[in-house]
Design a protein around this motif. Structure first.
Motif, PDB file in Angstrom:
ATOM      1  N   ALA A   1       0.856  -1.189   0.000  1.00 23.99           N
ATOM      2  CA  ALA A   1       0.000   0.000   0.000  1.00 23.99           C
ATOM      3  C   ALA A   1       0.891   1.237   0.000  1.00 23.99           C
ATOM      4  N   LEU A   2       0.625   2.162  -0.934  1.00 24.53           N
ATOM      5  CA  LEU A   2       1.474   3.345  -1.070  1.00 24.53           C
ATOM      6  C   LEU A   2       0.726   4.656  -0.828  1.00 24.53           C
ATOM      7  N   GLY A   3      -0.578   4.663  -0.928  1.00 21.94           N
ATOM      8  CA  GLY A   3      -1.369   5.896  -0.849  1.00 21.94           C
ATOM      9  C   GLY A   3      -2.526   5.777  -1.814  1.00 21.94           C
ATOM     10  N   THR A   4      -2.490   6.543  -2.910  1.00 25.20           N
ATOM     11  CA  THR A   4      -3.562   6.459  -3.907  1.00 25.20           C
ATOM     12  C   THR A   4      -3.537   5.129  -4.657  1.00 25.20           C
ATOM     13  N   HIS A   5      -2.370   4.512  -4.764  1.00 24.12           N
ATOM     14  CA  HIS A   5      -2.197   3.263  -5.494  1.00 24.12           C
ATOM     15  C   HIS A   5      -1.508   2.227  -4.609  1.00 24.12           C
ATOM     16  N   ASP A   6      -1.728   0.963  -4.952  1.00 24.74           N
ATOM     17  CA  ASP A   6      -0.995  -0.135  -4.321  1.00 24.74           C
ATOM     18  C   ASP A   6      -0.094  -0.760  -5.376  1.00 24.74           C
ATOM     19  N   LEU A   7       1.093  -1.167  -4.944  1.00 22.89           N
ATOM     20  CA  LEU A   7       2.096  -1.752  -5.821  1.00 22.89           C
ATOM     21  C   LEU A   7       1.979  -3.275  -5.771  1.00 22.89           C
ATOM     22  N   PHE A   8       1.795  -3.897  -6.937  1.00 18.73           N
ATOM     23  CA  PHE A   8       1.716  -5.352  -7.055  1.00 18.73           C
ATOM     24  C   PHE A   8       3.062  -5.848  -7.566  1.00 18.73           C
ATOM     25  N   ILE A   9       3.911  -6.304  -6.655  1.00 22.29           N
ATOM     26  CA  ILE A   9       5.224  -6.842  -7.011  1.00 22.29           C
ATOM     27  C   ILE A   9       5.015  -8.286  -7.445  1.00 22.29           C
ATOM     28  N   SER A  10       5.495  -8.626  -8.634  1.00 25.28           N
ATOM     29  CA  SER A  10       5.123  -9.909  -9.228  1.00 25.28           C
ATOM     30  C   SER A  10       6.271 -10.593  -9.958  1.00 25.28           C
ATOM     31  N   ASP A  11       6.238 -11.924  -9.934  1.00 26.98           N
ATOM     32  CA  ASP A  11       7.155 -12.730 -10.735  1.00 26.98           C
ATOM     33  C   ASP A  11       6.606 -12.833 -12.148  1.00 26.98           C
ATOM     34  N   ILE A  12       7.497 -12.777 -13.140  1.00 28.63           N
ATOM     35  CA  ILE A  12       7.117 -13.017 -14.533  1.00 28.63           C
ATOM     36  C   ILE A  12       7.349 -14.503 -14.780  1.00 28.63           C
ATOM     37  N   LEU A  13       6.274 -15.261 -14.922  1.00 29.82           N
ATOM     38  CA  LEU A  13       6.371 -16.718 -15.048  1.00 29.82           C
ATOM     39  C   LEU A  13       6.609 -17.179 -16.479  1.00 29.82           C
ATOM     40  N   ALA A  14       6.075 -16.437 -17.440  1.00 30.06           N
ATOM     41  CA  ALA A  14       6.217 -16.818 -18.850  1.00 30.06           C
ATOM     42  C   ALA A  14       6.046 -15.580 -19.716  1.00 30.06           C
ATOM     43  N   VAL A  15       6.711 -15.591 -20.872  1.00 22.08           N
ATOM     44  CA  VAL A  15       6.604 -14.513 -21.848  1.00 22.08           C
ATOM     45  C   VAL A  15       6.222 -15.143 -23.182  1.00 22.08           C
ATOM     46  N   HIS A  16       5.240 -14.548 -23.843  1.00 27.53           N
ATOM     47  CA  HIS A  16       4.789 -15.039 -25.151  1.00 27.53           C
ATOM     48  C   HIS A  16       5.044 -13.935 -26.175  1.00 27.53           C
ATOM     49  N   VAL A  17       5.769 -14.264 -27.247  1.00 28.11           N
ATOM     50  CA  VAL A  17       6.210 -13.287 -28.240  1.00 28.11           C
ATOM     51  C   VAL A  17       5.655 -13.643 -29.611  1.00 28.11           C
ATOM     52  N   ASN A  18       5.175 -12.630 -30.333  1.00 31.57           N
ATOM     53  CA  ASN A  18       4.719 -12.813 -31.702  1.00 31.57           C
ATOM     54  C   ASN A  18       5.907 -13.261 -32.547  1.00 31.57           C
ATOM     55  N   GLU A  19       5.774 -14.405 -33.202  1.00 29.22           N
ATOM     56  CA  GLU A  19       6.876 -14.977 -34.004  1.00 29.22           C
ATOM     57  C   GLU A  19       7.357 -14.047 -35.107  1.00 29.22           C
ATOM     58  N   ALA A  20       6.480 -13.175 -35.603  1.00 27.46           N
ATOM     59  CA  ALA A  20       6.855 -12.259 -36.680  1.00 27.46           C
ATOM     60  C   ALA A  20       7.907 -11.247 -36.223  1.00 27.46           C
ATOM     61  N   LEU A  21       8.109 -11.113 -34.926  1.00 28.22           N
ATOM     62  CA  LEU A  21       9.093 -10.167 -34.391  1.00 28.22           C
ATOM     63  C   LEU A  21      10.456 -10.802 -34.144  1.00 28.22           C
ATOM     64  N   LEU A  22      10.590 -12.077 -34.495  1.00 25.61           N
ATOM     65  CA  LEU A  22      11.865 -12.785 -34.319  1.00 25.61           C
ATOM     66  C   LEU A  22      12.560 -12.923 -35.670  1.00 25.61           C
ATOM     67  N   ASP A  23      13.872 -12.686 -35.681  1.00 25.71           N
ATOM     68  CA  ASP A  23      14.603 -12.881 -36.926  1.00 25.71           C
ATOM     69  C   ASP A  23      15.046 -14.346 -37.043  1.00 25.71           C
ATOM     70  N   GLU A  24      15.788 -14.660 -38.092  1.00 29.23           N
ATOM     71  CA  GLU A  24      16.194 -16.052 -38.343  1.00 29.23           C
ATOM     72  C   GLU A  24      17.092 -16.616 -37.246  1.00 29.23           C
ATOM     73  N   ASN A  25      17.700 -15.751 -36.449  1.00 31.11           N
ATOM     74  CA  ASN A  25      18.539 -16.198 -35.333  1.00 31.11           C
ATOM     75  C   ASN A  25      17.798 -16.220 -33.998  1.00 31.11           C
ATOM     76  N   GLY A  26      16.508 -15.900 -34.031  1.00 28.65           N
ATOM     77  CA  GLY A  26      15.717 -15.892 -32.813  1.00 28.65           C
ATOM     78  C   GLY A  26      15.806 -14.601 -32.016  1.00 28.65           C
ATOM     79  N   LYS A  27      16.440 -13.564 -32.585  1.00 30.22           N
ATOM     80  CA  LYS A  27      16.551 -12.275 -31.890  1.00 30.22           C
ATOM     81  C   LYS A  27      15.225 -11.527 -31.975  1.00 30.22           C
ATOM     82  N   LEU A  28      14.802 -10.969 -30.844  1.00 27.34           N
ATOM     83  CA  LEU A  28      13.555 -10.222 -30.763  1.00 27.34           C
ATOM     84  C   LEU A  28      13.748  -8.803 -31.294  1.00 27.34           C
TER      85      LEU A  28
END
Length: 194
Positions: free
Chosen positions: A127-154
């Motif tokens: 709790a911070l005041g007007t807003h509360d901060l939700f500290i969270s783990d990033i469990l998985a990331v899903h990326v649009n394949e069209a944004l990856l080059d032939e070497n897998g770079k994003l």
């Protein structure tokens, strides 16, 4: 350059106006959050700041999970609408014709039109005041394949990402440099190669 002093204020800009989905596929909600960022690399952690009056605050507090969906210029109408309307009054997902996809790590759905989605689990709420901060783990990331080059770079620069600056939306502009370019040594050309 002359500056005028103002009292402390929340004027950091630009910020990414992301669409945060929560709930489950059958009963999902979406809201726009501009107070979002990365907290840590290993383990990967993020945060969102929410007002306790928001419907999504209630849902995320109960389920302890959500999905961050990066926004693009093509999603600007949905970003604005989902930031000014409440899921208590309207079904924002239906009105904005947002397609949902199931995630892998959490029950919160992802937005099909988002170029990058992060499934998150809440570790702590501060709790911070007007807003509360939700500290969270990033469990998985899903990326649009069209944004990856032939070497897998994003290449997120090709996604048409959206930025928010003090009440206005902007598409990201031209590239001005790359990380570390000011200290990178020039590679010497080998003899015979031009």
């Amino acid at each position: 350059m002359s500056k005028i002093k103002w009292p402390g204020s929340a004027l950091l800009a630009p910020v990414p106006p992301v669409l945060v989905t929560c709930g489950n596929h059958e009963k999902a909600n979406v809201l726009t959050v501009a107070w979002v960022g990365i907290l840590n690399t290993k383990p990967p952690m993020t945060y969102i700041s929410l007002r306790p009056s928001r419907l999504s605050y209630e849902i995320i507090s109960e389920t302890r999970e959500f999905t961050i969906n990066l926004s693009t210029v093509d999603l600007v109408k949905a970003v604005d609408f989902c930031g000014v309307r409440s899921g208590r009054d309207v079904n924002k997902i239906e009105i904005m014709n947002l397609a949902l996809e199931p995630g892998d790590a959490v029950k919160s759905p992802m937005l099909a039109d988002s170029p990058l989605c992060m499934e998150c689990h809440v570790k702590e709420i501060v709790a911070l005041g007007t807003h509360d901060l939700f500290i969270s783990d990033i469990l998985a990331v899903h990326v649009n394949e069209a944004l990856l080059d032939e070497n897998g770079k994003l290449h997120l620069d090709k996604a048409g990402l959206l930025a928010y600056v003090h009440g206005e939306y902007f598409g990201l502009g031209k590239k001005c440099g790359t990380f570390g370019y000011t200290v990178r040594k020039n590679k010497k050309k080998k003899k015979g190669i031009k």
